[in-house]
Design a protein around this motif. Structure first.
Motif, PDB file in Angstrom:
ATOM      1  N   SER A  25       0.835  -1.198   0.000  1.00 36.81           N
ATOM      2  CA  SER A  25       0.000   0.000   0.000  1.00 36.81           C
ATOM      3  C   SER A  25       0.868   1.245   0.000  1.00 36.81           C
ATOM      4  O   SER A  25       2.023   1.227   0.399  1.00 36.81           O
ATOM      5  CB  SER A  25      -0.922  -0.012   1.211  1.00 36.81           C
ATOM      6  N   ALA A  27       2.507   4.464   1.224  1.00 36.25           N
ATOM      7  CA  ALA A  27       2.935   4.779   2.580  1.00 36.25           C
ATOM      8  C   ALA A  27       2.525   6.181   2.973  1.00 36.25           C
ATOM      9  O   ALA A  27       2.590   7.108   2.191  1.00 36.25           O
ATOM     10  CB  ALA A  27       4.444   4.645   2.686  1.00 36.25           C
ATOM     11  N   THR A  28       2.091   6.320   4.192  1.00 38.51           N
ATOM     12  CA  THR A  28       1.927   7.633   4.791  1.00 38.51           C
ATOM     13  C   THR A  28       3.020   7.759   5.817  1.00 38.51           C
ATOM     14  O   THR A  28       3.617   6.770   6.227  1.00 38.51           O
ATOM     15  CB  THR A  28       0.544   7.787   5.469  1.00 38.51           C
ATOM     16  N   THR A  29       3.296   8.949   6.227  1.00 41.60           N
ATOM     17  CA  THR A  29       4.393   9.127   7.153  1.00 41.60           C
ATOM     18  C   THR A  29       3.877   9.537   8.511  1.00 41.60           C
ATOM     19  O   THR A  29       2.778  10.042   8.668  1.00 41.60           O
ATOM     20  CB  THR A  29       5.371  10.196   6.639  1.00 41.60           C
ATOM     21  N   SER A  30       4.716   9.306   9.464  1.00 42.84           N
ATOM     22  CA  SER A  30       4.362   9.617  10.830  1.00 42.84           C
ATOM     23  C   SER A  30       5.473  10.444  11.437  1.00 42.84           C
ATOM     24  O   SER A  30       6.639  10.200  11.198  1.00 42.84           O
ATOM     25  CB  SER A  30       4.215   8.298  11.587  1.00 42.84           C
ATOM     26  N   THR A  49      -0.682  11.166  10.288  1.00 38.73           N
ATOM     27  CA  THR A  49       0.213  11.625   9.246  1.00 38.73           C
ATOM     28  C   THR A  49       0.753  12.983   9.580  1.00 38.73           C
ATOM     29  O   THR A  49       0.166  13.754  10.315  1.00 38.73           O
ATOM     30  CB  THR A  49      -0.513  11.686   7.893  1.00 38.73           C
ATOM     31  N   GLY A  87       7.955   5.953   1.189  1.00 39.43           N
ATOM     32  CA  GLY A  87       7.612   7.204   1.854  1.00 39.43           C
ATOM     33  C   GLY A  87       8.850   7.998   2.212  1.00 39.43           C
ATOM     34  O   GLY A  87       9.977   7.506   2.114  1.00 39.43           O
ATOM     35  N   PRO A 109       8.600   6.113   6.902  1.00 41.52           N
ATOM     36  CA  PRO A 109       7.432   5.299   6.539  1.00 41.52           C
ATOM     37  C   PRO A 109       6.986   4.423   7.704  1.00 41.52           C
ATOM     38  O   PRO A 109       7.794   3.733   8.310  1.00 41.52           O
ATOM     39  CB  PRO A 109       7.938   4.421   5.392  1.00 41.52           C
ATOM     40  N   ASP A 111       3.382   3.161   7.570  1.00 43.71           N
ATOM     41  CA  ASP A 111       1.991   2.934   7.184  1.00 43.71           C
ATOM     42  C   ASP A 111       1.467   1.565   7.596  1.00 43.71           C
ATOM     43  O   ASP A 111       0.318   1.430   7.961  1.00 43.71           O
ATOM     44  CB  ASP A 111       1.853   3.102   5.665  1.00 43.71           C
ATOM     45  N   ASN A 112       2.313   0.567   7.540  1.00 42.01           N
ATOM     46  CA  ASN A 112       1.840  -0.781   7.847  1.00 42.01           C
ATOM     47  C   ASN A 112       2.783  -1.446   8.857  1.00 42.01           C
ATOM     48  O   ASN A 112       3.874  -0.947   9.126  1.00 42.01           O
ATOM     49  CB  ASN A 112       1.707  -1.617   6.562  1.00 42.01           C
ATOM     50  N   ASP A 115       6.484  -1.986   7.706  1.00 40.98           N
ATOM     51  CA  ASP A 115       7.294  -0.766   7.738  1.00 40.98           C
ATOM     52  C   ASP A 115       7.692  -0.429   9.169  1.00 40.98           C
ATOM     53  O   ASP A 115       8.835  -0.069   9.437  1.00 40.98           O
ATOM     54  CB  ASP A 115       6.522   0.426   7.149  1.00 40.98           C
TER      55      ASP A 115
END
Length: 164
Positions: A25, A27-30, A49, A87, A109, A111-112, A115
């Motif tokens: 999927s 990736a969104t970042t944190s 995010t 990401g 990254p 997201d999951n 990661d």
């Protein structure tokens, strides 16, 4: 005739297997605080995010005085976010007396679960290596090549801003 049936069955099985695979999927970042160093900075982290952080150096600078009357300054520099396949990766370094004393990974990254697992292992290792080397010339962490490459790129950007 027998070969045609076997090759057709194998082809159909292969197509079914390919269609059943799920792609990685997006990736969104944190924003997170993964840091290593002699002076730990305390920052609150929020899940979710991150908005697009400024890639320029942060201008926070503080002075502390020692017992001998001389003063030293501590500065932080945020590297540009390096885009990776999964990401962006971005680091912030703390410099005191022209030495890197702390490295904080501000974006990576996550997201999951895969990661998160990879980066929870790789980022502290990369932080320790970079502080020991005092440069961005460090080895990649096996299994985290994309993160390692992004980390090195962002770290080099922060080091360039610091003039080290």
């Amino acid at each position: 005739m027998r070969r045609i049936i076997i090759s057709s069955a194998a082809t159909i099985s292969g197509v079914v297997l390919l269609l059943s695979l799920k792609p990685h999927s997006t990736a969104t970042t944190s924003s997170a605080s993964i840091s290593t160093g002699s002076s730990q900075s305390s920052s609150s982290t929020t899940g979710g995010t991150s908005a697009s952080p400024s890639p320029s150096a942060s201008s926070s600078s503080s002075s502390t005085s020692s017992g001998s009357g001389s003063s030293t300054s501590t500065q932080t520099f945020t590297g540009t976010a390096a885009q990776t396949r999964f990401g962006p990766v971005q680091v912030k370094i703390t410099v005191k007396n022209k030495k890197i004393t702390n490295i904080e990974v501000v974006e990576y990254p996550s997201d999951n679960p895969k990661d998160q697992e990879i980066n929870n292992y790789a980022l502290p290792v990369l932080n320790q290596e970079a502080i020991s080397a005092q440069s961005a010339q460090i080895d990649s962490v096996s299994g985290a090549t994309f993160t390692s490459d992004g980390y090195v790129s962002s770290l080099q950007s922060a080091i360039d801003q610091a003039g080290l």
